[in-house]
Structures are given as C-alpha cells and as structure tokens.
Design an enzyme around this catalytic site. Structure first.
Site, short mmCIF file in Angstrom:
data_model
loop_
_atom_site.label_atom_id
_atom_site.label_comp_id
_atom_site.label_asym_id
_atom_site.label_seq_id
_atom_site.Cartn_x
_atom_site.Cartn_y
_atom_site.Cartn_z
CB CYS A 25 -0.98 -0.05 1.18
SG CYS A 25 -2.39 1.02 0.95
NE ARG A 59 -9.42 5.08 2.89
CZ ARG A 59 -8.19 5.53 2.68
NH1 ARG A 59 -8.00 6.76 2.25
NH2 ARG A 59 -7.13 4.77 2.91
CG HIS A 71 -2.74 -3.45 4.49
ND1 HIS A 71 -1.54 -3.00 4.99
CD2 HIS A 71 -3.29 -2.40 3.84
CE1 HIS A 71 -1.38 -1.72 4.66
NE2 HIS A 71 -2.42 -1.32 3.95
#
Ligand code: GLN
Length: 245
Positions: free
Chosen positions: A93, A131, A198
């Site tokens: 990320c 998002r 993640h």
C-alpha cells in the site's frame, strides 16, 4: 548457522494493519529450516545495512508517507541496485505507492516516488466515490507465485501502470486491487512485489512465502527444503472459500 538479513524499511512510520507481522512470519519460516535471522529496522535518517537479503516496506497514512518520501530519495540508488540484482522486496500500500513514480494525496500534494515500479498513484477525485476497502482475493499472474492470494485492502490511492513495462502481480477476483476498475492488483519488477494486500499477507499466503524464501536461497546459493505450515494452508483455503468460492 547461516544468517539471513531482513530489512524493515521505515518500521516506525509505515507499518499499519499488522504489516510488521510479515517479518515475524518470514522469520518463523526461515528459522524452521535452520537459519538464524536478523531483522534491521530502518527509519528516517538511518543508513541502510551493508547486507539485505529481503526488504519489507509497509503501509502508512499520507502524513507519514510525506515524511518518508524525502528520506527515501536518499536510499533510492541502493534500493534500485539491490532490486536489479534480484533481492526480493515486498511493499504494501503506502510503501508500494512511494516505490512508484509519484503519489498525489487527497489535498493535491504530489510526493515523488523512486520509480522502482512503473506506476503512479492519485488519491480519489470526483470519479471515485469511496476508498477501496475490504477483503481482497486475487489470482497470481506470475509464474513464480502459485494460485490465489488473499488479504485486506484500505486505500484511497488509485494506482495505474505508466508504461508497457508494467507487469501486474495478479488479476483481481474480489475487491479492487490497484484501482477502482477492479482489474489488476500490484506490480512486479524482478523479484520485487508492490501490492495492496495488508494482512499480514505472509501469515495467510504460503505461496508468497515460498517465492520469497526460494529467491533468498537462490541468491545466497543455499538449498534447504521448505517446510510448509498446515495451519497457514488451512487458513488460506478457508479464507478463499469464504470470500470467493
Ligand atoms: N495513504 C494511502 C492511501 O490511502 C496509503 C494507505 C495505506 O497504506 N493503507 O492510498
């Protein structure tokens, strides 16, 4: 006993959503086959260690990314040289974004990346209403990494390849990946991976651990047999089943 040197880039500033666990997982697998492991945490102002067999660079928010971007410029030549020489790297990320060409944050502020990956990232504008958040399941497009990968993504940044050297890591099956088009996830250059997984991703995707460990061993001319962890395999399969199949 052979020592494997792992470098955690910007451990203080960039390690959200359990990213640090990737180094714990990799250390666990390496120790299981008889290596000793040294993890060097490198923060702003620190000098890179003489030897690195694997680099890890986690995610972080825009403010942390801005602080780190300036320092990263000073480490650019060495990092790019090591990656060109085949040292494996995993960036998640915010780390992935800074290893690309540039990141424009939500306020329009542009951060220079080090162009290790041929990508650029722009925070959402009015074409992207939210998002990219949620579970992420992708299918590897690399012959070096087998099968599906599962993780968790939470990013505003929309990442795209900037030229025809862009090689995505994977095809998106569930979630977004690089951007809201939901087509591709991540990028690979030599043995470096940038992605939005993640997790920590190495605790649930043994094929990624296998790739990193076989690359480390190849580079150091070592040949220990990989020992699989059945719990990790079970976890991976159950997560894929839950989110995808
Ligand atoms: N600030 C970046 C974004 O939202 C990175 C976030 C992260 O590392 N999870 O796109």
């Amino acid at each position: 006993m052979t020592t494997i040197h792992l470098t955690h880039l910007y451990a203080k500033e960039m390690s959200i959503y359990g990213d640090r666990g990737n180094l714990l997982a990799l250390s666990y697998y390496l120790k299981k086959i008889g290596y000793s492991v040294v993890v060097n945490e490198i923060n702003i102002g620190d000098i890179l260690p003489k030897q690195t067999d694997f680099y890890f660079f986690g995610g972080g928010g825009d403010t942390d990314q801005s602080d780190v971007a300036k320092d990263l410029e000073l480490k650019k030549v060495r990092l790019k040289k090591d990656v060109a020489n085949g040292v494996p790297l995993l960036a998640i990320c915010g780390g992935y974004q800074l290893l690309g060409e540039s990141y424009v944050d939500g306020t329009g502020n542009e951060l220079n990346g080090i162009s290790l990956f041929p990508v650029k990232t722009v925070a959402p504008d009015n074409t992207v209403t939210s998002r990219c958040v949620g579970n992420l399941v992708v299918e590897s497009l690399s012959s070096k990494i087998v099968g599906k990968l599962v993780g968790f993504e939470n990013h505003g940044g929309q990442t795209v390849g900037t030229n025809d050297t862009f090689i995505p890591l994977a095809k998106t099956l569930v979630g977004f990946g690089n951007n809201s088009k939901k087509e591709f996830e991540g990028c690979m250059v030599h043995n470096a991976i940038g992605c939005y997984l993640h997790g920590p991703v190495l605790t649930k995707n043994e094929s990624l651990v296998r790739f990193i460990m076989s690359t480390i061993q190849h580079n150091l001319q070592l040949k220990q047999e990989f020992i699989s962890d059945p719990d990790v395999v079970t976890l991976h399969d159950s997560l894929i089943h839950r989110f995808y199949a």
